[in-house]
Every structure is written in C-alpha cells, then in structure tokens.
Design a protein around this motif. Sequence first.
Motif, short mmCIF file in Angstrom:
data_model
loop_
_atom_site.label_atom_id
_atom_site.label_comp_id
_atom_site.label_asym_id
_atom_site.label_seq_id
_atom_site.Cartn_x
_atom_site.Cartn_y
_atom_site.Cartn_z
N ASP A 1 0.86 -1.18 0.00
CA ASP A 1 0.00 0.00 0.00
C ASP A 1 0.91 1.23 0.00
N ASP A 2 0.44 2.34 0.48
CA ASP A 2 1.22 3.59 0.43
C ASP A 2 2.25 3.74 1.56
N ARG A 3 2.30 2.80 2.46
CA ARG A 3 3.25 2.90 3.58
C ARG A 3 4.69 2.77 3.09
N GLU A 4 5.61 3.26 3.92
CA GLU A 4 7.03 3.11 3.63
C GLU A 4 7.74 2.40 4.78
N VAL A 5 7.02 1.57 5.50
CA VAL A 5 7.61 0.81 6.60
C VAL A 5 7.68 -0.66 6.20
#
Length: 108
Positions: free
Chosen positions: A46-50
């Motif tokens: 998804d749009d997370r960066e973790v």
Amino acid sequence: MSVVKINAITVPRERFADFEHRFATRAGRVSSAPGFEAFELLRPNDDREVCLVVTRWRSEEDFQAWLRSADFQAGHAQHREGGPVGTASEIWSFDVLEREEAPAPSGA
C-alpha cells in the motif's frame, strides 16, 4: 512459547530495491542460529514506507545470543559500510500466545 521480534524500518520507496538486495545478499545467516524458528521480510503493498523484518525465536535468550554473534555482525556489515537504507527503525517484541498453521496438504 516463542518470541517474535519485528524490526519496523522506514524505507523511502525509491530505496526498496536496495533494501531487498541487502537482505538477499545476507540470506541464510540467521537460519543456522540456535533457537531460530522463522524469518519473513515484508514490503508494504500500500502507500506505507515501513518494511518489516519478522523473526521468531525459541526464547529471548536465543535472540540476544544472535545479536551478539559473529554472523549478526557480518550480516549487518553492509549497513556500516554503505550507510543505512532506512531513515528510521524500531524494534517491536512480542510473546507468542497462540499460533495456528494450515494443515499440511495430504498426498495425492
């Protein structure tokens, strides 16, 4: 019961490939550690960066021994030499209270 250690690493999307490459080149180091049970490298879809590095250990003592091992040091040498890929990192720690796995497929 097992313990789970999750390293939640913030990685800019443009560095995802570098992050994955670093893990691929050190693959297998942790699997021979006493008490090691499982490893997963998770990239967000998804749009997370973790990104999450998930390991499961027989005990906290086994995990701590891994942290002190020569293989751990060697596996993290890229971080020391090439600098970090991530911009932040946080270790989460959990005791496994319950676990369920899919049954093994029956022979055909």
